[in-house]
Design an enzyme around this catalytic site. Structure first.
Site, PDB file in Angstrom:
ATOM      1  N   ARG A  19       0.825  -1.211   0.000  1.00 14.58           N
ATOM      2  CA  ARG A  19       0.000   0.000   0.000  1.00 14.58           C
ATOM      3  C   ARG A  19       0.856   1.256   0.000  1.00 14.58           C
ATOM      4  NH1 ARG A  19      -3.351   0.185   4.796  1.00 14.58           N
ATOM      5  NH2 ARG A  19      -1.719  -1.109   5.652  1.00 14.58           N
ATOM      6  N   ASN A  37      -6.283  -2.952   2.069  1.00 14.64           N
ATOM      7  CA  ASN A  37      -6.229  -4.399   2.250  1.00 14.64           C
ATOM      8  C   ASN A  37      -7.651  -4.931   2.382  1.00 14.64           C
ATOM      9  OD1 ASN A  37      -3.434  -4.424   2.285  1.00 14.64           O
ATOM     10  ND2 ASN A  37      -3.290  -4.443   4.500  1.00 14.64           N
TER      11      ASN A  37
END
Length: 78
Positions: A19, A37
């Protein structure tokens, strides 16, 4: 022309800085969006920007996380 790219990354993509790297790569290309996520182990990303920049984003993520990405489900829209 601005486009939207909706991606689902599959593989060992959580807990490897995915990320953070996605946010940095998108920012460097002028792409807007978000990444998160998912409970099933995938990472979801929605990106908006010029198509060449979105393609560069995908290539960058693939090159950095070659060992971790097993598959990518993607959808383009305007």
């Amino acid at each position: 022309m601005e486009r939207r790219l909706h991606l689902y990354y599959l593989g060992s993509v959580q807990g490897v800085g995915f990320r953070y790297t996605a946010e940095r790569a998108a920012g460097s290309l002028g792409i807007k969006g978000w990444v998160r996520n998912l409970p099933d182990g995938r990472v979801e990303a929605v990106c908006e920007g010029r198509e060449p920049d979105l393609k560069s984003f995908m290539e960058k993520m693939q090159s950095v996380f070659t060992k971790y990405i097993r598959d990518v489900d993607l959808r383009w829209s305007d």
